[in-house]
Design a protein around this motif. Structure first.
Motif, PDB file in Angstrom:
ATOM      1  N   VAL A  11       0.806  -1.333  -0.036  1.00 31.66           N
ATOM      2  CA  VAL A  11      -0.020   0.178  -0.001  1.00 31.66           C
ATOM      3  C   VAL A  11       0.754   1.266   0.115  1.00 31.66           C
ATOM      4  CG1 VAL A  11      -0.176  -0.041   2.557  1.00 31.66           C
ATOM      5  CG2 VAL A  11      -1.960   1.346   1.095  1.00 31.66           C
ATOM      6  N   ILE A  12       0.384   2.263  -0.692  1.00 29.56           N
ATOM      7  CA  ILE A  12       0.981   3.514  -0.811  1.00 29.56           C
ATOM      8  C   ILE A  12      -0.055   4.593  -0.370  1.00 29.56           C
ATOM      9  CG2 ILE A  12       2.065   5.092  -2.341  1.00 29.56           C
ATOM     10  CD1 ILE A  12       2.913   3.033  -4.130  1.00 29.56           C
ATOM     11  N   CYS A  13       0.215   5.337   0.482  1.00 23.31           N
ATOM     12  CA  CYS A  13      -0.455   6.450   1.177  1.00 23.31           C
ATOM     13  C   CYS A  13       0.322   7.616   1.333  1.00 23.31           C
ATOM     14  CB  CYS A  13      -1.071   6.078   2.325  1.00 23.31           C
ATOM     15  SG  CYS A  13       0.033   5.739   3.799  1.00 23.31           S
ATOM     16  N   LYS A  14      -0.513   8.822   1.527  1.00 26.55           N
ATOM     17  CA  LYS A  14       0.077  10.250   1.593  1.00 26.55           C
ATOM     18  C   LYS A  14       0.160  10.339   3.170  1.00 26.55           C
ATOM     19  CE  LYS A  14      -2.204  12.206  -2.012  1.00 26.55           C
ATOM     20  NZ  LYS A  14      -3.165  13.457  -2.794  1.00 26.55           N
ATOM     21  N   SER A  15       1.200  11.436   3.337  1.00 27.39           N
ATOM     22  CA  SER A  15       1.546  11.390   4.774  1.00 27.39           C
ATOM     23  C   SER A  15       0.565  12.079   5.477  1.00 27.39           C
ATOM     24  CB  SER A  15       2.861  12.490   4.812  1.00 27.39           C
ATOM     25  OG  SER A  15       3.200  12.599   6.112  1.00 27.39           O
ATOM     26  N   GLY A  16       0.096  11.393   6.710  1.00 29.86           N
ATOM     27  CA  GLY A  16      -0.980  12.094   7.361  1.00 29.86           C
ATOM     28  C   GLY A  16      -2.259  11.153   7.411  1.00 29.86           C
ATOM     29  N   THR A  17      -2.163  10.459   6.573  1.00 30.50           N
ATOM     30  CA  THR A  17      -3.356   9.393   6.329  1.00 30.50           C
ATOM     31  C   THR A  17      -3.399   8.110   7.353  1.00 30.50           C
ATOM     32  OG1 THR A  17      -2.701   8.260   4.217  1.00 30.50           O
ATOM     33  CG2 THR A  17      -3.909  10.125   4.059  1.00 30.50           C
ATOM     34  N   SER A  18      -4.557   7.402   7.339  1.00 32.67           N
ATOM     35  CA  SER A  18      -4.230   6.238   8.174  1.00 32.67           C
ATOM     36  C   SER A  18      -4.305   5.019   7.434  1.00 32.67           C
ATOM     37  CB  SER A  18      -5.360   6.419   9.304  1.00 32.67           C
ATOM     38  OG  SER A  18      -5.072   7.047  10.317  1.00 32.67           O
ATOM     39  N   VAL A  19      -3.544   3.997   7.480  1.00 35.73           N
ATOM     40  CA  VAL A  19      -3.781   2.891   6.813  1.00 35.73           C
ATOM     41  C   VAL A  19      -3.931   1.748   7.696  1.00 35.73           C
ATOM     42  CG1 VAL A  19      -2.239   1.158   5.413  1.00 35.73           C
ATOM     43  CG2 VAL A  19      -2.039   3.781   5.205  1.00 35.73           C
ATOM     44  N   LYS A  20      -4.745   0.885   7.351  1.00 31.69           N
ATOM     45  CA  LYS A  20      -5.163  -0.474   8.086  1.00 31.69           C
ATOM     46  C   LYS A  20      -4.921  -1.700   7.322  1.00 31.69           C
ATOM     47  CE  LYS A  20      -9.510  -1.041   9.888  1.00 31.69           C
ATOM     48  NZ  LYS A  20     -10.720  -1.214  10.296  1.00 31.69           N
ATOM     49  N   ILE A  21      -4.034  -2.758   8.055  1.00 29.90           N
ATOM     50  CA  ILE A  21      -3.659  -3.808   7.579  1.00 29.90           C
ATOM     51  C   ILE A  21      -4.456  -4.904   8.507  1.00 29.90           C
ATOM     52  CG2 ILE A  21      -1.584  -5.281   7.316  1.00 29.90           C
ATOM     53  CD1 ILE A  21      -0.133  -2.936   7.439  1.00 29.90           C
ATOM     54  N   GLU A  22      -4.879  -6.030   7.478  1.00 33.15           N
ATOM     55  CA  GLU A  22      -5.620  -6.935   8.107  1.00 33.15           C
ATOM     56  C   GLU A  22      -4.905  -8.435   8.208  1.00 33.15           C
ATOM     57  OE1 GLU A  22     -10.243  -5.914   6.779  1.00 33.15           O
ATOM     58  OE2 GLU A  22      -9.150  -7.741   5.773  1.00 33.15           O
ATOM     59  N   CYS A  23      -4.633  -9.099   9.021  1.00 34.80           N
ATOM     60  CA  CYS A  23      -4.226 -10.544   9.164  1.00 34.80           C
ATOM     61  C   CYS A  23      -5.252 -11.565   9.667  1.00 34.80           C
ATOM     62  CB  CYS A  23      -3.255 -10.331  10.401  1.00 34.80           C
ATOM     63  SG  CYS A  23      -2.314 -11.685  10.819  1.00 34.80           S
ATOM     64  N   ARG A  24      -5.589 -12.537   8.678  1.00 33.48           N
ATOM     65  CA  ARG A  24      -6.176 -13.638   8.961  1.00 33.48           C
ATOM     66  C   ARG A  24      -5.778 -15.071   9.067  1.00 33.48           C
ATOM     67  NH1 ARG A  24     -11.658 -11.840   7.969  1.00 33.48           N
ATOM     68  NH2 ARG A  24     -11.722  -9.913   6.963  1.00 33.48           N
ATOM     69  N   SER A  25      -6.194 -15.600   9.947  1.00 31.35           N
ATOM     70  CA  SER A  25      -5.884 -17.240  10.136  1.00 31.35           C
ATOM     71  C   SER A  25      -6.976 -17.987   9.222  1.00 31.35           C
ATOM     72  CB  SER A  25      -5.849 -17.586  11.386  1.00 31.35           C
ATOM     73  OG  SER A  25      -7.080 -17.387  12.046  1.00 31.35           O
ATOM     74  N   LEU A  26      -6.722 -18.566   8.008  1.00 29.00           N
ATOM     75  CA  LEU A  26      -7.559 -18.913   7.193  1.00 29.00           C
ATOM     76  C   LEU A  26      -8.314 -20.323   7.519  1.00 29.00           C
ATOM     77  CD1 LEU A  26      -5.969 -17.947   3.797  1.00 29.00           C
ATOM     78  CD2 LEU A  26      -7.676 -16.609   5.161  1.00 29.00           C
ATOM     79  N   ALA A  72     -10.697  -8.496  16.821  1.00 31.06           N
ATOM     80  CA  ALA A  72     -12.136  -8.926  17.115  1.00 31.06           C
ATOM     81  C   ALA A  72     -12.871 -10.073  17.166  1.00 31.06           C
ATOM     82  CB  ALA A  72     -12.866  -7.846  16.323  1.00 31.06           C
ATOM     83  N   SER A  73     -11.863 -10.979  16.476  1.00 35.74           N
ATOM     84  CA  SER A  73     -12.456 -12.510  16.305  1.00 35.74           C
ATOM     85  C   SER A  73     -11.450 -13.479  16.490  1.00 35.74           C
ATOM     86  CB  SER A  73     -13.015 -12.516  15.070  1.00 35.74           C
ATOM     87  OG  SER A  73     -12.188 -12.712  13.805  1.00 35.74           O
ATOM     88  N   LEU A  74     -11.490 -14.460  16.419  1.00 36.02           N
ATOM     89  CA  LEU A  74     -10.614 -15.778  16.417  1.00 36.02           C
ATOM     90  C   LEU A  74      -9.595 -15.928  15.178  1.00 36.02           C
ATOM     91  CD1 LEU A  74     -12.248 -18.355  18.808  1.00 36.02           C
ATOM     92  CD2 LEU A  74     -10.372 -16.870  19.591  1.00 36.02           C
ATOM     93  N   THR A  75     -10.119 -15.111  14.053  1.00 35.93           N
ATOM     94  CA  THR A  75      -9.445 -15.299  12.887  1.00 35.93           C
ATOM     95  C   THR A  75      -8.883 -14.071  12.394  1.00 35.93           C
ATOM     96  OG1 THR A  75     -11.502 -15.552  11.889  1.00 35.93           O
ATOM     97  CG2 THR A  75     -10.745 -17.530  12.330  1.00 35.93           C
ATOM     98  N   LEU A  76      -9.302 -13.056  12.902  1.00 38.55           N
ATOM     99  CA  LEU A  76      -8.800 -11.408  12.402  1.00 38.55           C
ATOM    100  C   LEU A  76      -8.142 -10.808  13.269  1.00 38.55           C
ATOM    101  CD1 LEU A  76      -8.827  -9.454   9.962  1.00 38.55           C
ATOM    102  CD2 LEU A  76     -11.217  -9.007  10.647  1.00 38.55           C
ATOM    103  N   SER A  77      -7.105 -10.200  12.876  1.00 42.39           N
ATOM    104  CA  SER A  77      -6.526  -9.173  13.838  1.00 42.39           C
ATOM    105  C   SER A  77      -6.034  -8.159  12.709  1.00 42.39           C
ATOM    106  CB  SER A  77      -4.910  -9.449  14.414  1.00 42.39           C
ATOM    107  OG  SER A  77      -4.684  -8.291  15.132  1.00 42.39           O
ATOM    108  N   THR A  78      -6.428  -6.796  13.196  1.00 45.96           N
ATOM    109  CA  THR A  78      -6.028  -5.525  12.182  1.00 45.96           C
ATOM    110  C   THR A  78      -5.002  -4.548  13.008  1.00 45.96           C
ATOM    111  OG1 THR A  78      -7.704  -4.016  13.190  1.00 45.96           O
ATOM    112  CG2 THR A  78      -8.163  -5.686  11.027  1.00 45.96           C
ATOM    113  N   LEU A  79      -4.139  -3.873  12.301  1.00 45.47           N
ATOM    114  CA  LEU A  79      -3.093  -3.269  12.724  1.00 45.47           C
ATOM    115  C   LEU A  79      -3.490  -1.667  11.814  1.00 45.47           C
ATOM    116  CD1 LEU A  79      -0.366  -2.357  13.927  1.00 45.47           C
ATOM    117  CD2 LEU A  79       0.747  -3.068  11.885  1.00 45.47           C
TER     118      LEU A  79
END
Lengths: 116, 111
Positions: A11-26, A72-79
């Motif tokens: 992901v590429i973003c502009k300075s000052g914005t927020s970015v969410k990354i998801e991690c899932r155990s499939l 929030a769940s047993l299969t998903l964490s977000t940063l």
């Protein structure tokens, strides 16, 4: 073997914005996931431990208000990297271990963040 | 967690065995030895782990000395795709325990 998936992979973003990354155990459940950051030519640095249904535990020197973690769940964490700046540009990697397995830790493919 | 010491880099000829050493002289009795590797721009990949006995799987063999102060990861027939950073980590095998990475060894497999 168990699979951990991250999104987006880059992901590429502009300075000052927020970015969410998801991690899932499939294909397994994980009450605990871990977030790492890796700068070029360096090793992985543990940022925080993500706990399902409770607050994350941050490593020393990692700003919890800057790097928001939600499990929030047993299969998903977000940063979420809030108010991102160029120095936050890095490779972010998550990992998880199966709930009833104390053996290997599975890692996601990583998410490369570039802040302009 | 106990610290580990690995050489910063190693070269290996394609088709030959790659032997990667790791010192963990302060390992405690119930800490396991884990090996992971990271190919450029990818997440780490689990290779093998062990407590005191030697272990073998489809990827590699792990030889742990009798005093458990050192170990060797053996890739029996290295290929170019085995070029990666290899991390040796010691850790208690408990569910919530975190993996702390050291600097690792850069293995370069050459044709």
């Amino acid at each position: 073997g168990a699979v951990v998936s991250q999104h987006p992979s880059w992901v590429i973003c502009k300075s000052g914005t927020s970015v969410k990354i998801e991690c899932r155990s499939l294909d397994f459940q994980a009450t605990t996931m871990f977030w790492y950051r890796q700068f070029p030519k360096q090793s992985l640095m543990l940022m925080a431990t993500s706990n399902e249904g409770s607050k994350a535990t941050y490593e020393q020197g990692v700003e919890k208000d800057k790097f928001l973690i939600n499990h929030a769940s047993l299969t998903l964490s977000t940063l979420t990297v809030t108010s991102a700046h160029p120095e936050d540009s890095s490779f972010y990697i998550c990992s998880a271990r199966e709930l009833l397995n104390t053996g290997e830790l599975f890692f996601g493919e990583g998410s490369r963040l570039t802040v302009l | 967690d106990a610290k580990t010491t690995q050489p910063p880099s190693m070269d290996c000829a394609e088709g030959r065995a790659a032997n990667l050493p790791c010192n963990h002289s302060t390992i405690s009795g119930n800490e396991y030895v884990y090996w992971y590797r990271q190919i450029h721009s990818q997440g780490p990949q689990y290779i093998i782990h062990g407590l005191k006995n030697n272990e073998t799987n489809e990827m590699a063999s792990l030889i742990i000395t009798e005093d458990r102060k050192s170990s060797t990861l053996i890739l029996p027939h290295a290929t170019l795709r085995d070029t990666a950073v290899y991390y040796c980590i010691v850790m208690l095998m408990e569910y919530g325990n975190k993996l702390v990475f050291g600097a690792g060894t850069i293995l370069r497999v050459k044709s």
